[in-house]
Design a protein around this motif. Structure first.
Motif, PDB file in Angstrom:
ATOM      1  N   ILE B   9      36.455  31.720 -49.294  1.00 36.12           N
ATOM      2  CA  ILE B   9      35.935  30.550 -50.011  1.00 36.12           C
ATOM      3  C   ILE B   9      36.482  30.541 -51.436  1.00 36.12           C
ATOM      4  CG2 ILE B   9      33.854  29.531 -51.033  1.00 36.12           C
ATOM      5  CD1 ILE B   9      32.484  29.804 -48.492  1.00 36.12           C
ATOM      6  N   PRO B  63      31.584  18.494 -41.227  1.00 32.22           N
ATOM      7  CA  PRO B  63      31.631  19.320 -42.446  1.00 32.22           C
ATOM      8  C   PRO B  63      32.390  18.639 -43.591  1.00 32.22           C
ATOM      9  CG  PRO B  63      32.017  20.686 -40.518  1.00 32.22           C
ATOM     10  CD  PRO B  63      31.958  19.269 -40.017  1.00 32.22           C
ATOM     11  N   ILE B  92      27.887  26.509 -53.925  1.00 32.72           N
ATOM     12  CA  ILE B  92      27.618  26.458 -52.487  1.00 32.72           C
ATOM     13  C   ILE B  92      26.898  27.727 -52.052  1.00 32.72           C
ATOM     14  CG2 ILE B  92      29.932  27.353 -51.874  1.00 32.72           C
ATOM     15  CD1 ILE B  92      29.825  25.479 -49.407  1.00 32.72           C
ATOM     16  N   VAL B  94      26.215  29.639 -48.721  1.00 34.52           N
ATOM     17  CA  VAL B  94      26.754  29.621 -47.371  1.00 34.52           C
ATOM     18  C   VAL B  94      25.842  30.375 -46.404  1.00 34.52           C
ATOM     19  CG1 VAL B  94      29.120  29.372 -48.177  1.00 34.52           C
ATOM     20  CG2 VAL B  94      28.209  31.648 -47.825  1.00 34.52           C
ATOM     21  N   TRP B  98      27.272  28.847 -40.021  1.00 31.93           N
ATOM     22  CA  TRP B  98      28.454  27.992 -40.098  1.00 31.93           C
ATOM     23  C   TRP B  98      29.696  28.870 -40.005  1.00 31.93           C
ATOM     24  CZ3 TRP B  98      28.405  22.569 -41.830  1.00 31.93           C
ATOM     25  CH2 TRP B  98      27.104  22.041 -41.857  1.00 31.93           C
ATOM     26  N   LYS B 100      33.859  29.873 -40.512  1.00 32.64           N
ATOM     27  CA  LYS B 100      34.865  29.804 -41.576  1.00 32.64           C
ATOM     28  C   LYS B 100      35.584  28.464 -41.551  1.00 32.64           C
ATOM     29  CE  LYS B 100      36.610  33.971 -40.685  1.00 32.64           C
ATOM     30  NZ  LYS B 100      37.541  35.126 -40.699  1.00 32.64           N
ATOM     31  N   TYR B 103      33.489  25.814 -43.107  1.00 36.97           N
ATOM     32  CA  TYR B 103      33.475  25.885 -44.578  1.00 36.97           C
ATOM     33  C   TYR B 103      34.777  25.353 -45.162  1.00 36.97           C
ATOM     34  CZ  TYR B 103      29.001  28.138 -44.718  1.00 36.97           C
ATOM     35  OH  TYR B 103      27.662  28.357 -44.591  1.00 36.97           O
ATOM     36  N   TYR B 107      35.268  22.143 -47.844  1.00 38.12           N
ATOM     37  CA  TYR B 107      36.127  22.119 -49.039  1.00 38.12           C
ATOM     38  C   TYR B 107      37.202  21.043 -48.943  1.00 38.12           C
ATOM     39  CZ  TYR B 107      33.889  25.720 -51.688  1.00 38.12           C
ATOM     40  OH  TYR B 107      32.975  26.392 -52.443  1.00 38.12           O
ATOM     41  N   THR B 126      29.763  30.737 -55.467  1.00 42.51           N
ATOM     42  CA  THR B 126      29.609  30.869 -54.024  1.00 42.51           C
ATOM     43  C   THR B 126      28.621  31.991 -53.757  1.00 42.51           C
ATOM     44  OG1 THR B 126      31.910  30.218 -53.751  1.00 42.51           O
ATOM     45  CG2 THR B 126      30.839  31.216 -51.857  1.00 42.51           C
ATOM     46  N   LEU B 133      22.633  25.803 -45.134  1.00 41.77           N
ATOM     47  CA  LEU B 133      23.687  25.510 -46.103  1.00 41.77           C
ATOM     48  C   LEU B 133      23.107  24.666 -47.233  1.00 41.77           C
ATOM     49  CD1 LEU B 133      26.763  25.238 -46.843  1.00 41.77           C
ATOM     50  CD2 LEU B 133      26.746  23.159 -45.477  1.00 41.77           C
TER      51      LEU B 133
END
Lengths: 339, 339
Positions: B9, B63, B92, B94, B98, B100, B103, B107, B126, B133
C-alpha cells in the motif's frame, strides 16, 4: 449509534476552539474551512490514524488519552518539519461498543491537546463503524517559506542528536500490560504518562529551525532504529550511533532490569516517544546545547554522520554493527537468547 | 494484514502524483508535506470519511468506485466554497477481509479522481482495522482571499438554484439493491453511474465564485432538504422551493414509476448527488444562465429566498408546506400511505 448520539458528537465538535480571526476566514460549520498562512509562511500538512485494538486498547488508554495522543502524534509530525501547528480536522468512526460518556472524553482529550499547542479544530467528519473505533486526524501548520527541515539533508560530519528520552513509551506500555506490577512500581507513573500523554516537541523543532544548523529531522514515532534508517536512506549517509549515549530514563532502566528486558529494545524499536532525532552541524553544538538547556529540553548527542553509503551502525567500545531496521539483536546478547 | 501488504500500500501511495513544484515544496514521503497557496489565494480544507457497511457495500460499489467517491465527496466540499481542489491526504484502515488486488483497485479509483480534478496526493496514513474498511480523506484547495462562498450569505430576493439533476444517486442505489431489475433497465446505467461515479462541480463553483452574484452555496451530499435547511438556518432566511421545478432525470422518474416510488424522495432525502445548491442575485440570472449553458452545466432555478424567519417551504400550484428536514411527506401522498 443512533442519530441523537451523532448530534451529540457534532455538538462537542462545535464547542470548537475554531473561532474565526487570526488567519482563519471560515471556521468549523461550513462545507470547508478557509485560512491564510501568516506572511512568509508555508502550509505544513500531515495525517495520522489510530484504530482500536491495533493502536490502543481500552485497558491501556483512557478515552481522553486516545483523543489526546491522536492529536499529539500529528503535532509531532509538524514539529519534525520545524513548524508550528495551527489547525486540526478530526475524522472519527464511532462504534456501538463505546458509550456517549466515553466519546465525550475522547473529545476532551482532543481539545486538551489542541489547546496546549494552540491548535484550532476547523473541521472533520463523524461516521459510524460497525465494530472498532477509528480516529484519523489531519493537522495543518506553518513553517517559514523554503525552510522546512527535511529528512534528506543529513551530511557527513554532522552530529546525530535526540531530544528527551526514548523507550519510555514502550516501557510504559509494558507496565500497563503487566498490571500486577503497576502498584508501587518506582517511576512507573512517569513511564505510563510517557505512553498515555506524550508531548510533541514543537519548541525543540522551532529552536532547530531558527538555528539553521539542523540537517535532517524526524520524530520518533516508530522507534529510533526506524527513524535513523529513514534519515540514512533519504540522505544517503552512513549514521554511527554510540549505543551507550542513547538517553533512557532511569525509571525505564530499573523497570527493564526487573522484567529481565533490555531497555535498548524499547528505545530502538518501541516508538511513540515523539522525541525529535536528527543531525546538526558539529560547530553549532555549543550554541544549540545552550539554547536547549535554556528551555529545559534534554538534548543528547548520540552519534555522527559519516560519508559512505546508506547505513545505520551502532557502536559500543570500538565495536561496530549494522543496526537492524526491525527486531532486536544487540551487543551482549546471543542470537536467539530471547524471543 | 501482513507487513508486506502494508509495504504494498505504501508503494501504491508513493506512485503518487504528488511531485514537488508548482507550489508544493515538500511532497509525499517526509513527516509532513509543505506547500504555498498561489498568490492572493487562501487555503480551503475539508475532511470526509466512509466506512464499509455504513457508506458502501461490496455489492453496490466496486473497490475503484469506493476510492473514487471518497475523493469526489471531498472535492465537492471545495466546490461548495467556490474553490479549486489542490491536494489530498488519504487515511486508510485496511481490513483482512479485502484482498491486495481490491486495495490496489481502491487506490486506482483514488488516483483516477485526483488526476481528473488536478489533485496531488501529498500524504496520509495506512493502518489496520480488525473488521471493516475505513477511508478518511482530507482535501486542501484554494480560493481567492476573502471570497469563499459561505452558506450563511443567502438574502431575501435572491433566487434558489441547483446544478445538474438530483435524486439520481439514490435512484442508482435503489437499482443496485434490486439487482434483478438492473438487466435491461432503461436508463439504469445512467443512474448507477450517478451513484458509483459522481462528479464534483468544481467548474460550477468557480463560475459562481467569479460571478460575485452568489449568496449561499452548499453541495448536495445529504439530500436537497438537508442542504436547503442548512442554508436557511445559517442565513436566517425563509426559502421557498417550487417542487415541480426540481430537476430530476427522466431515467429516475421512469424507474420510480416502475418501483411505485416518488422520485422526489430521492431528490430531497437521498443525497450523494454532489450537485451545488445555492442562491444568486435575481438580476444575475440571465448572465449566469448563459455562462452555465456555455459550459454545458444544467442550471435550474427552483425557488426564491423570502425575508421572514428560518424555514424551508415547498410549493406546488399555490399550496405551501414546510419541508421536513428528514423523512418524507409530500403533496399528493396521504401520511402513512407508504413506508
Amino acid at each position: 449509534m443512533a442519530q441523537d448520539e451523532f448530534s451529540l458528537i457534532r455538538q462537542w465538535t462545535s464547542r470548537s476552539n475554531g473561532q474565526e480571526g487570526d488567519g482563519l476566514t471560515v471556521g468549523i460549520g461550513d462545507d470547508a474551512a478557509v485560512f491564510t498562512p501568516a506572511h512568509e509562511m508555508e502550509v505544513v500538512a500531515c495525517c495520522d490514524a489510530m484504530t482500536e485494538t491495533v493502536h490502543f486498547l481500552k485497558e491501556t488508554m483512557k478515552p481522553a488519552d486516545i483523543g489526546y495522543k491522536a492529536v499529539i502524534s500529528n503535532i509531532s509530525d509538524i514539529a519534525a518539519m520545524g513548524g508550528i501547528a495551527r489547525y486540526a480536522l478530526i475524522s472519527i468512526a464511532v462504534s456501538p461498543n463505546w458509550t456517549k460518556a466515553e466519546y465525550e472524553q475522547i473529545y476532551d482529550g482532543i481539545y486538551e491537546a489542541c489547546e496546549q499547542y494552540g491548535v484550532r479544530v476547523i473541521g472533520g467528519d463523524t461516521v459510524s463503524s460497525p465494530v472498532s473505533l477509528h480516529l484519523s486526524v489531519t493537522v495543518l501548520g506553518e513553517v517559514e517559506k523554503g525552510r522546512a527541515i527535511r529528512r534528506s539533508q543529513a551530511s557527513a560530519g554532522q552530529l546525530v542528536f535526540v531530544t528527551g528520552h526514548v523507550g519510555s513509551s514502550a516501557a510504559g506500555l509494558d507496565l500497563l500490560l503487566n498490571q500486577e506490577r503497576q502498584e508501587g512500581e518506582a517511576g512507573g507513573q512517569e513511564l505510563i504518562a510517557a505512553h498515555q500523554r506524550p508531548a510533541a516537541q514543537i519548541n525543540a523543532g522551532r529552536l532547530l529551525q531558527a538555528s539553521e544548523a539542523c540537517g535532517a529531522l524526524n520524530d520518533v514515532s516508530d522507534g529510533l532504529a526506524s527513524e535513523l534508517w529513514e534519515i540514512a536512506e533519504a540522505s544517503d549517509v552512513r549514521i554511527v550511533v554510540e549505543v551507550d549515549h542513547i538517553p533512557i530514563l532511569e525509571a525505564a532502566r530499573t523497570y527493564a532490569r526487573q522484567r529481565g528486558k533490555d531497555p535498548l529494545d524499547w528505545a530502538l524499536y518501541g516508538g511513540e516517544d515523539y522525541q525529535l532525532v536528527g543531525t546538526i552541524e558539529a560547530d553549532s553544538l555549543a550554541d544549540l546545547s545552550g539554547r536547549f538547556a535554556e528551555q529545559y529540553i534534554p538534548f543528547t548527542v548520540i552519534g555522527r554522520v559519516e560519508a559512505q553509503g546508506t547505513a545505520v551502525v551502532i557502536a559500543r567500545e570500538g565495536q561496530r554493527k549494522v543496526l537492524p531496521k526491525a527486531g532486536f539483536n544487540h551487543f551482549g546478547h546471543v542470537d536467539g537468547e530471547r524471543r
